[in-house]
Design a protein around this motif. Structure first.
Motif, short mmCIF file in Angstrom:
data_model
loop_
_atom_site.label_atom_id
_atom_site.label_comp_id
_atom_site.label_asym_id
_atom_site.label_seq_id
_atom_site.Cartn_x
_atom_site.Cartn_y
_atom_site.Cartn_z
N ALA B 214 93.38 35.07 120.78
CA ALA B 214 94.43 34.05 120.83
C ALA B 214 95.25 34.20 122.11
CB ALA B 214 95.32 34.16 119.60
N LEU B 252 83.13 36.82 116.58
CA LEU B 252 84.46 37.26 117.00
C LEU B 252 85.52 36.25 116.59
CD1 LEU B 252 84.39 38.65 120.65
CD2 LEU B 252 84.72 39.90 118.52
N LEU B 253 85.24 34.98 116.85
CA LEU B 253 86.21 33.93 116.54
C LEU B 253 86.44 33.83 115.03
CD1 LEU B 253 85.12 31.18 119.07
CD2 LEU B 253 87.37 32.27 118.96
N ALA B 255 86.46 36.14 112.95
CA ALA B 255 87.21 37.27 112.42
C ALA B 255 88.69 37.26 112.83
CB ALA B 255 86.58 38.58 112.89
N VAL B 256 89.06 36.33 113.72
CA VAL B 256 90.46 36.29 114.17
C VAL B 256 91.35 35.85 113.02
CG1 VAL B 256 92.10 35.18 115.72
CG2 VAL B 256 89.82 35.75 116.54
N PRO B 257 92.33 36.68 112.65
CA PRO B 257 93.22 36.24 111.58
C PRO B 257 94.13 35.11 112.04
CG PRO B 257 93.93 38.36 112.46
CD PRO B 257 92.70 37.98 113.21
N VAL B 258 94.33 34.15 111.16
CA VAL B 258 95.13 32.98 111.51
C VAL B 258 96.47 33.07 110.78
CG1 VAL B 258 95.16 30.47 111.55
CG2 VAL B 258 92.98 31.69 111.57
N PRO B 259 97.57 32.88 111.48
CA PRO B 259 98.86 32.95 110.78
C PRO B 259 99.13 31.67 109.97
CG PRO B 259 99.21 32.76 113.16
CD PRO B 259 97.74 32.75 112.93
N ASP B 260 98.25 31.39 109.02
CA ASP B 260 98.40 30.20 108.18
C ASP B 260 97.76 30.52 106.83
OD1 ASP B 260 98.04 27.88 106.76
OD2 ASP B 260 97.27 26.72 108.45
N PRO B 261 98.58 30.69 105.78
CA PRO B 261 98.07 31.17 104.50
C PRO B 261 96.94 30.31 103.93
CG PRO B 261 100.47 31.20 104.51
CD PRO B 261 100.05 30.51 105.77
N GLU B 264 93.73 30.80 105.83
CA GLU B 264 93.18 32.13 105.59
C GLU B 264 92.47 32.20 104.23
OE1 GLU B 264 93.06 35.42 106.99
OE2 GLU B 264 93.11 34.14 108.75
N ARG B 265 93.07 31.57 103.23
CA ARG B 265 92.44 31.60 101.89
C ARG B 265 91.11 30.87 101.92
NH1 ARG B 265 97.78 31.56 99.77
NH2 ARG B 265 97.92 29.30 99.83
N LEU B 271 83.93 34.37 104.45
CA LEU B 271 83.63 35.68 105.02
C LEU B 271 83.06 36.62 103.97
CD1 LEU B 271 86.64 36.64 107.30
CD2 LEU B 271 84.27 36.48 107.98
N ARG B 272 83.43 36.34 102.70
CA ARG B 272 83.27 37.38 101.70
C ARG B 272 81.97 38.17 101.72
NH1 ARG B 272 87.17 39.72 99.13
NH2 ARG B 272 88.28 38.14 100.27
N VAL B 274 80.40 40.83 102.23
CA VAL B 274 80.18 41.72 103.36
C VAL B 274 78.93 42.53 103.05
CG1 VAL B 274 81.12 43.61 104.73
CG2 VAL B 274 82.65 41.94 103.69
#
Lengths: 286, 284
Positions: B214, B252-253, B255-261, B264-265, B271-272, B274
């Motif tokens: 970011a 990579l993209l 996996a970037v955490p997004v500051p938006d709940p 993200e949900r 992603l789950r 694993v």
């Protein structure tokens, strides 16, 4: 103080917590009256920048700083941790509340095998060697460590950063605490590894009904992980809200400035991130 | 970008670097890119991808095994003496940790003025001091800071001093190796704003190394993605972020955490599962 938790009471209930440290100039107060509750199975984030007092608050729950002068109450399952004898506190650590630190290399003993370290919380509570090993190997496998039976006898330096953090998580949860305190658990990790470690923590929390108190400065990871967020600054909680509410309409200007400060992919490049404050007073203590 | 006829400020051609003890693995494996005048190129990748070693090869801190580094068309991998020094002046470096990159025994005046002295830009002491103040002002500090030591500054202010030190010799290109990675978000925001201002005011080119996608998106018009010592993707910001061609870039993209709940949900489900024992650090 009641020794038995009342029905429906929070798992962790911090009330009016103050923490100060003695310095040659007199006591320095770093936590100035914090109230924070975590319900059983709940995932709460405590967010703040360096010096906000977030880590000190977290560490107080397990009384990790012998220098700290504390006031207020920290009720863990109804019992005040601050009133406990050192012996009682040791029984709390690991069994009722586990802790994951930021730097997995610094929190592991380099001369002991990871297996030895993971089984300690069980061994000191009287679990037999063979049974402890079985449970540790199970847990390592569960945490995504390949060939856990063989890796059990490896030393920390033989693990990558992400794998080491899994070992640290294993140590924290092997004795099945009801609360996991994770202090910047992914800060030292690459983004893909960070995503995996967070998912593992979340899955583990769900499976076991374990509550998590996540301490972090990173609002990105908070959004996906926590249901409730408390924002801390200068030793006080300035805002506490449900995660959706906090991100959608933060009520405290500091929360808003923190959210604005994070660059996001998808935003216009080069937008102003910082609040228009003079450069020399950047909000940090000198 | 490249104006007609003028060579780019920086060109890396087929850089290769191997470290002893890692026989067979190339830390930097045939890396090529250019940075045009006034352009910002982001170099992203995970730890061990070779991005810092690439930066160090370009800055002349590490000698590549093979390949060439051209600064303004001059090959600095072969230059010596005065010619090398003159070219080096055009490229300056800012490091990640301002706690270890500033000599604790030097005052701000000495730290920032050193380049002016060494390169003979301002041999006169009094004028050097004036010039140092001007430079400090461009990074949001001032004359009142001249005689203080690094220890009395916060992390963000130290990084400003490091930037001032780099700017002092009037470079065309700054190489920044994770310059905001160790700063708090609000301080990081101010330093990123400063980089934007400096680019606008001074027409400075940037080679910006970061693991935070970011941050690179915010600052750099072009992006190179490194994995296992190689550049796996190189393109304009829009293309790399919205239509990445390489699966590694996509991973990579993702996996970037997004500051938006809510976002993200939604993403968590995707992603789950694993795969067990999938460790990106060990499956390079």
């Amino acid at each position: 103080m009641s020794a038995h938790p009342t029905q429906g009471s929070p798992l962790l209930d911090i009330r009016g917590l103050t923490v100060s440290y003695p310095t040659p100039q007199g006591p320095a107060q770093v936590v100035r009256g914090v109230d924070l509750a975590v319900a059983p199975g709940e995932r709460v984030a405590l967010v703040g920048e360096s010096g906000s007092g977030k880590s000190v608050t977290a560490r107080s729950v397990l009384r990790l700083d012998p220098d700290a002068r504390t006031g207020g109450r920290i009720l863990l399952e109804g019992e005040d941790v601050l009133e406990m004898t050192p012996r009682e506190v040791r029984r709390v650590r690991g069994a009722r509340a586990g802790l994951v630190f930021q730097d997995p290399l610094a929190s592991l003993n380099p001369v002991k095998t990871v297996g030895w370290q993971i089984t300690q919380p069980l061994r000191i509570r009287g679990v037999g060697r063979r049974e402890a090993r079985r449970r540790a190997v199970d847990l390592l496998g569960r945490l995504g460590v390949a060939d856990p039976d063989r890796r059990f006898d490896d030393h920390p330096h033989q693990f990558s950063g992400g794998m080491r953090q899994r070992v640290v998580i294993a140590i924290a949860v092997i004795a099945e605490p009801r609360l996991l305190i994770a202090d910047e658990p992914t800060t030292a990790l690459d983004v893909r590894v960070q995503a995996q470690v967070l998912e593992l923590m979340e899955d583990l929390a769900r499976e076991r009904g374990m509550a998590v108190l996540l301490i972090t400065h990173d609002l990105g990871i908070v959004a996906g992980f926590a249901r409730r967020v408390a924002v801390m600054r200068h030793g006080l909680i300035v805002e506490e809200a449900d995660v959706d509410r906090l991100y959608a309409s933060p009520s405290h200007p500091y929360t808003r400035s923190l959210l604005d400060a994070v660059p996001r992919i998808g935003d216009a490049p080069g937008r102003r991130l910082g609040a228009p404050v003079p450069a020399t007073t950047e909000g940090e203590a000198l | 970008m490249n104006t007609a006829g003028e060579p780019p400020i920086l060109e890396a051609r087929n850089l290769v670097k191997t470290f002893p003890g890692q026989a067979g693995t190339r830390a930097v494996d045939d890396v090529s890119f250019t940075v045009g005048r006034g352009e910002a190129l982001g170099l992203v990748g995970e730890s061990g991808s070779g991005k810092s070693t690439t930066a160090r090869c370009v800055a002349g801190l590490v000698r590549p095994d093979s390949g060439r580094v051209l600064i303004g068309g001059q090959d600095v991998t072969r230059a010596r003496g005065r010619a090398l020094r003159a070219t080096r002046r055009r490229v300056q470096m800012v490091f990640q940790d301002p706690y270890s990159s500033l000599n604790p025994r030097m005052t701000v005046a000495e730290l920032v003025g050193e380049g002016l002295y060494v390169h003979g830009i301002e041999p006169d002491r009094a004028r050097r001091r004036d010039r140092t103040v001007q430079i400090l002002e461009t990074v949001g500090l001032g004359a009142e800071h001249l005689d203080r030591y690094p220890r009395s500054f916060s992390g963000g202010q130290r990084q400003r001093i490091a930037i001032a030190r780099a700017l002092a010799v009037g470079p065309d290109l700054l190489i920044c190796d994770e310059p905001v990675a160790s700063l708090d978000v609000s301080v990081q925001a101010q330093v990123l704003d400063l980089f934007c201002d400096l680019r606008e005011k001074l027409g400075l080119a940037l080679l910006f190394i970061a693991h935070d996608l970011a941050v690179v998106h915010h600052l750099c018009g072009r992006v190179a993605v490194m994995n296992s010592g190689r550049v796996v993707e190189l393109g304009g910001r829009e293309q790399v972020y919205t239509a990445p061609e390489h699966p590694y870039t996509r991973a990579l993209l993702d996996a970037v955490p997004v500051p938006d709940p809510a976002a993200e949900r939604a993403r968590a489900g995707a992603l789950r599962p694993v795969p067990a024992h999938h460790d990106p650090e060990e499956t390079r």
